[in-house]
Each structure stands twice: as structure tokens, then as C-alpha cells.
Design a protein around this motif. Structure first.
Motif, PDB file in Angstrom:
ATOM      1  N   LEU A  52       0.849  -1.181   0.000  1.00 22.66           N
ATOM      2  CA  LEU A  52       0.000   0.000   0.000  1.00 22.66           C
ATOM      3  C   LEU A  52       0.890   1.237   0.000  1.00 22.66           C
ATOM      4  O   LEU A  52       1.829   1.331   0.796  1.00 22.66           O
ATOM      5  CB  LEU A  52      -0.917   0.005   1.227  1.00 22.66           C
ATOM      6  CG  LEU A  52      -1.916   1.147   1.323  1.00 22.66           C
ATOM      7  CD1 LEU A  52      -2.839   1.194   0.100  1.00 22.66           C
ATOM      8  CD2 LEU A  52      -2.738   1.025   2.604  1.00 22.66           C
ATOM      9  N   ILE A  53       0.594   2.156  -0.908  1.00 17.72           N
ATOM     10  CA  ILE A  53       1.349   3.403  -1.015  1.00 17.72           C
ATOM     11  C   ILE A  53       0.433   4.550  -0.622  1.00 17.72           C
ATOM     12  O   ILE A  53      -0.665   4.703  -1.170  1.00 17.72           O
ATOM     13  CB  ILE A  53       1.871   3.626  -2.448  1.00 17.72           C
ATOM     14  CG1 ILE A  53       2.785   2.482  -2.863  1.00 17.72           C
ATOM     15  CG2 ILE A  53       2.585   4.972  -2.554  1.00 17.72           C
ATOM     16  CD1 ILE A  53       3.215   2.524  -4.326  1.00 17.72           C
ATOM     17  N   GLY A  54       0.884   5.356   0.319  1.00 13.50           N
ATOM     18  CA  GLY A  54       0.163   6.556   0.728  1.00 13.50           C
ATOM     19  C   GLY A  54       1.036   7.764   0.470  1.00 13.50           C
ATOM     20  O   GLY A  54       2.217   7.765   0.807  1.00 13.50           O
ATOM     21  N   ALA A  55       0.462   8.800  -0.145  1.00 13.42           N
ATOM     22  CA  ALA A  55       1.245   9.985  -0.503  1.00 13.42           C
ATOM     23  C   ALA A  55       0.449  11.249  -0.212  1.00 13.42           C
ATOM     24  O   ALA A  55      -0.753  11.319  -0.475  1.00 13.42           O
ATOM     25  CB  ALA A  55       1.631   9.930  -1.975  1.00 13.42           C
ATOM     26  N   SER A  56       1.141  12.245   0.307  1.00 14.48           N
ATOM     27  CA  SER A  56       0.478  13.505   0.627  1.00 14.48           C
ATOM     28  C   SER A  56       0.713  14.541  -0.469  1.00 14.48           C
ATOM     29  O   SER A  56       1.712  14.500  -1.185  1.00 14.48           O
ATOM     30  CB  SER A  56       0.985  14.051   1.962  1.00 14.48           C
ATOM     31  OG  SER A  56       2.353  14.392   1.860  1.00 14.48           O
ATOM     32  N   ILE A  57      -0.222  15.447  -0.546  1.00 15.11           N
ATOM     33  CA  ILE A  57      -0.132  16.582  -1.458  1.00 15.11           C
ATOM     34  C   ILE A  57       0.470  17.748  -0.685  1.00 15.11           C
ATOM     35  O   ILE A  57       0.057  18.029   0.445  1.00 15.11           O
ATOM     36  CB  ILE A  57      -1.534  16.984  -1.984  1.00 15.11           C
ATOM     37  CG1 ILE A  57      -2.192  15.823  -2.731  1.00 15.11           C
ATOM     38  CG2 ILE A  57      -1.468  18.245  -2.824  1.00 15.11           C
ATOM     39  CD1 ILE A  57      -1.532  15.441  -4.028  1.00 15.11           C
ATOM     40  N   ARG A  58       1.427  18.407  -1.288  1.00 17.69           N
ATOM     41  CA  ARG A  58       1.987  19.622  -0.691  1.00 17.69           C
ATOM     42  C   ARG A  58       2.028  20.684  -1.780  1.00 17.69           C
ATOM     43  O   ARG A  58       2.610  20.453  -2.826  1.00 17.69           O
ATOM     44  CB  ARG A  58       3.389  19.351  -0.141  1.00 17.69           C
ATOM     45  CG  ARG A  58       4.000  20.499   0.601  1.00 17.69           C
ATOM     46  CD  ARG A  58       3.114  20.956   1.789  1.00 17.69           C
ATOM     47  NE  ARG A  58       3.923  21.550   2.798  1.00 17.69           N
ATOM     48  CZ  ARG A  58       3.833  21.288   4.070  1.00 17.69           C
ATOM     49  NH1 ARG A  58       2.944  20.438   4.513  1.00 17.69           N
ATOM     50  NH2 ARG A  58       4.618  21.880   4.923  1.00 17.69           N
ATOM     51  N   THR A 101     -13.503  12.269  -7.827  1.00 17.09           N
ATOM     52  CA  THR A 101     -13.751  13.710  -7.716  1.00 17.09           C
ATOM     53  C   THR A 101     -12.531  14.518  -7.287  1.00 17.09           C
ATOM     54  O   THR A 101     -12.576  15.748  -7.310  1.00 17.09           O
ATOM     55  CB  THR A 101     -14.887  13.987  -6.711  1.00 17.09           C
ATOM     56  OG1 THR A 101     -14.508  13.483  -5.417  1.00 17.09           O
ATOM     57  CG2 THR A 101     -16.180  13.337  -7.162  1.00 17.09           C
ATOM     58  N   SER A 102     -11.471  13.872  -6.907  1.00 19.17           N
ATOM     59  CA  SER A 102     -10.265  14.576  -6.453  1.00 19.17           C
ATOM     60  C   SER A 102      -9.405  15.006  -7.639  1.00 19.17           C
ATOM     61  O   SER A 102      -8.949  14.179  -8.424  1.00 19.17           O
ATOM     62  CB  SER A 102      -9.435  13.670  -5.542  1.00 19.17           C
ATOM     63  OG  SER A 102      -8.156  14.227  -5.316  1.00 19.17           O
ATOM     64  N   VAL A 103      -9.176  16.293  -7.738  1.00 18.80           N
ATOM     65  CA  VAL A 103      -8.322  16.804  -8.813  1.00 18.80           C
ATOM     66  C   VAL A 103      -6.906  16.235  -8.684  1.00 18.80           C
ATOM     67  O   VAL A 103      -6.241  15.978  -9.691  1.00 18.80           O
ATOM     68  CB  VAL A 103      -8.322  18.347  -8.840  1.00 18.80           C
ATOM     69  CG1 VAL A 103      -7.665  18.938  -7.594  1.00 18.80           C
ATOM     70  CG2 VAL A 103      -7.650  18.871 -10.090  1.00 18.80           C
ATOM     71  N   TYR A 104      -6.462  15.989  -7.467  1.00 17.83           N
ATOM     72  CA  TYR A 104      -5.110  15.462  -7.253  1.00 17.83           C
ATOM     73  C   TYR A 104      -5.000  14.016  -7.725  1.00 17.83           C
ATOM     74  O   TYR A 104      -3.997  13.630  -8.322  1.00 17.83           O
ATOM     75  CB  TYR A 104      -4.702  15.581  -5.787  1.00 17.83           C
ATOM     76  CG  TYR A 104      -4.727  17.006  -5.307  1.00 17.83           C
ATOM     77  CD1 TYR A 104      -3.935  17.984  -5.913  1.00 17.83           C
ATOM     78  CD2 TYR A 104      -5.556  17.396  -4.266  1.00 17.83           C
ATOM     79  CE1 TYR A 104      -3.973  19.289  -5.483  1.00 17.83           C
ATOM     80  CE2 TYR A 104      -5.590  18.712  -3.828  1.00 17.83           C
ATOM     81  CZ  TYR A 104      -4.801  19.648  -4.441  1.00 17.83           C
ATOM     82  OH  TYR A 104      -4.830  20.945  -4.022  1.00 17.83           O
ATOM     83  N   MET A 105      -6.024  13.212  -7.466  1.00 17.17           N
ATOM     84  CA  MET A 105      -5.996  11.834  -7.936  1.00 17.17           C
ATOM     85  C   MET A 105      -6.089  11.795  -9.458  1.00 17.17           C
ATOM     86  O   MET A 105      -5.385  11.016 -10.108  1.00 17.17           O
ATOM     87  CB  MET A 105      -7.126  11.017  -7.308  1.00 17.17           C
ATOM     88  CG  MET A 105      -7.077   9.543  -7.660  1.00 17.17           C
ATOM     89  SD  MET A 105      -5.604   8.667  -7.077  1.00 17.17           S
ATOM     90  CE  MET A 105      -6.140   8.208  -5.432  1.00 17.17           C
ATOM     91  N   LYS A 106      -6.938  12.634 -10.026  1.00 19.86           N
ATOM     92  CA  LYS A 106      -7.048  12.692 -11.484  1.00 19.86           C
ATOM     93  C   LYS A 106      -5.710  13.073 -12.114  1.00 19.86           C
ATOM     94  O   LYS A 106      -5.292  12.479 -13.113  1.00 19.86           O
ATOM     95  CB  LYS A 106      -8.124  13.689 -11.904  1.00 19.86           C
ATOM     96  CG  LYS A 106      -9.533  13.236 -11.603  1.00 19.86           C
ATOM     97  CD  LYS A 106     -10.518  14.324 -12.002  1.00 19.86           C
ATOM     98  CE  LYS A 106     -11.928  14.013 -11.581  1.00 19.86           C
ATOM     99  NZ  LYS A 106     -12.856  15.090 -11.948  1.00 19.86           N
ATOM    100  N   THR A 107      -5.035  14.056 -11.535  1.00 12.31           N
ATOM    101  CA  THR A 107      -3.722  14.473 -12.041  1.00 12.31           C
ATOM    102  C   THR A 107      -2.717  13.348 -11.907  1.00 12.31           C
ATOM    103  O   THR A 107      -1.947  13.072 -12.832  1.00 12.31           O
ATOM    104  CB  THR A 107      -3.226  15.731 -11.295  1.00 12.31           C
ATOM    105  OG1 THR A 107      -4.178  16.782 -11.500  1.00 12.31           O
ATOM    106  CG2 THR A 107      -1.858  16.163 -11.782  1.00 12.31           C
TER     107      THR A 107
END
Length: 174
Positions: A52-58, A101-107
């Protein structure tokens, strides 16, 4: 006993906290190893039943090392049970907190050659007192623009822990 690799690309620790919650939710049948993806570790995927990979947006972006890791291990990621989630403050709002719906996931999905079969988006935490001056001012500005908390003496955790627990259950059945 299943060996599980939990990789994180965390800015302020909330992604790590989410992975620790997932490990706890998985329970006794799983031996979880938590590794900082930002160190670009060498990974032998055959040692793990799932990853499992978890990553934060900054500041609107995932860490470049996440993409380097994906490039290096693209074949292995596609051949194993690997899930992915991203953590961001925008996900505190309904309608911006799912992979669809997440712009970050779509990107991420547009930029990444790897397309994870299991995905999630979680709201992070706002930790004003822990930030340096620049981060505190910039995050406060972003929160002002997006209608969020701007009191720099506060810490606010937006993570929906039941949603994280449900994702952990899905990950265990993946």
C-alpha cells in the motif's frame, strides 16, 4: 501471516498516521512494514503479499520521488496487489474526497504510468503550530482562499477514520 509493505510519501506525518491506522485495522494476520518512499528504497515485491502506497499533497503536488519510485518499479506494481491513496486538505470537503472527484488523484492518474486498481483519497490534518513560518503563511493563504481554518494557533484533523478503516478492509480483501 501476510507480509504487507506500507510505503509513505508524507510531508507532515498524517499519511504515516493513516498507514499506522490501516496496519492496526488489518490486525494480527498481517505483518506490516512501514517504509519512507522518499528515500527511494530498494523493494523486493516478492517478499510481500500486498503493498500500500500513501502519498500527501503539498502545495498542489505529490512528491517527485513518488513518480521516480513508480517509474523504477512500474512492472512490479502492475504485477502485485498494490493499492494507493493520497492525502490532502481539499478532501475535507464533500465532493472532493473520492478518487473520481479529487483533482489530485485525477492528475496523478494522468501523470503516472501505473494505474492502481485500489484507490482512495483522505483528508489530511492542519498543523499550524508545527509549521515553519513560510509554510504556516502559505497554508493559511490557501485555507483562506478555500474557506478553511485560518487560526494559526489551531491544529485540526480532518481525516475520516471510519473511511480509512473501510479502505483497510477493502485492502485486506483486495
Amino acid at each position: 501471516m501476510e507480509n504487507v509493505l506500507l510505503l509513505h510519501s508524507s510531508s507532515d506525518g498524517q499519511t504515516v498516521k493513516i498507514l499506522q491506522h490501516i496496519a492496526s485495522t488489518l490486525g494480527e494476520g498481517y505483518q506490516c512494514e512501514l517504509v519512507d518512499l522518499n528515500t527511494l528504497p530498494t523493494v523486493d515485491f516478492t517478499q510481500y503479499s500486498r503493498v500500500l502506497i500513501g502519498a500527501s499533497i503539498r502545495y498542489g503536488h505529490l512528491n517527485k520521488k513518488l513518480y521516480q519510485f513508480i517509474e523504477q518499479y512500474q512492472v512490479q506494481l502492475a504485477q502485485h496487489k498494490v493499492g494507493f491513496f493520497c492525502v490532502n486538505l481539499t478532501a475535507r470537503k464533500a465532493g472532493k474526497n473520492t478518487p473520481e472527484t479529487s483533482v489530485y488523484m485525477k492528475t496523478f492518474l494522468k501523470k503516472s504510468p501505473w494505474q492502481p486498481a485500489l484507490q482512495a483519497v483522505f483528508a489530511g490534518a492542519l498543523r499550524y503550530p508545527r509549521y515553519g513560518w513560510f509554510d504556516r503563511v502559505m497554508i493559511q493563504l490557501i485555507m483562506r482562499i478555500t474557506g478553511g481554518e485560518t487560526d494559526t494557533t489551531k491544529e485540526v484533523e480532518y481525516t475520516d477514520w471510519e473511511k480509512v478503516s473501510e479502505f483497510a478492509r477493502r485492502f485486506s480483501q483486495f
